[in-house]
Design a protein around this motif. Structure first.
Motif: not given
Ligand SMILES: [Fe+2]
Length: 172
Positions: A141-157
């Protein structure tokens, strides 16, 4: 000494190479937190060229993990979800994410989704990282702008999430 994308990728590769499946999660979180604390890393990878909500800045040819930059401008309450067969690290680069954690009270059966109830909330401040192992159910949940650095074990696309539904609010 700066900690660049090449350092982050090399460290994750080393850990995945050396650690049995499911181990090494705290090490990977530490690498992400190191990147989040590096001003050059942030200015290099979270710049104005990132015009979409999601950019994959590294997809590993050998281990399959992805390093992703996510930039969201609007408030949103996400639905509880997992990442199918993949683990993931959420790293908070800017803004605050209220991450709720959920437990499965009734597993999925046939076409019926798994039922989940909320158990805790993790307030992710800039610089924090958290590892979600395969099957961990969470909702950002976010109440405004956020920036994330995410590592995915495999491409979640390329991955289908499990069917998950919160139990009725009165029972949660
Ligand atoms: Fe997620």
């Amino acid at each position: 000494m700066t900690y660049g994308l090449e350092n982050l990728v090399a460290d994750i590769r080393q850990t995945l190479n050396d650690s049995p499946e499911g181990q090494g999660s705290s090490d990977i979180c530490q690498y992400v937190e190191r990147a989040l604390g590096d001003d050059t890393f942030i200015s290099t990878h979270f710049g104005a060229d990132k015009t979409r909500p999601r950019h994959i800045i590294h997809e590993d040819p050998d281990f399959g993990f992805c390093v992703c930059v996510h930039i969201y401008h609007d408030a949103k309450n996400g639905d509880p979800h997992d990442h199918g067969p993949s683990w993931a690290v959420y790293g908070q680069a800017e803004g605050v994410t209220e991450m709720t954690h959920w437990r499965i009270v009734k597993p999925a059966e046939g076409d019926n989704p798994a039922l989940v109830e909320q158990v805790e909330t993790l307030v992710m401040q800039p610089g924090m990282a958290h590892f979600y192992k395969v099957g961990d159910v969470h909702a950002p949940n976010r109440s405004g702008k956020v920036m994330l650095l995410r590592i995915e074990g495999a491409n979640l696309d390329n991955i289908k999430r499990s069917k998950i539904k919160p139990v009725a609010a009165s029972a949660a």
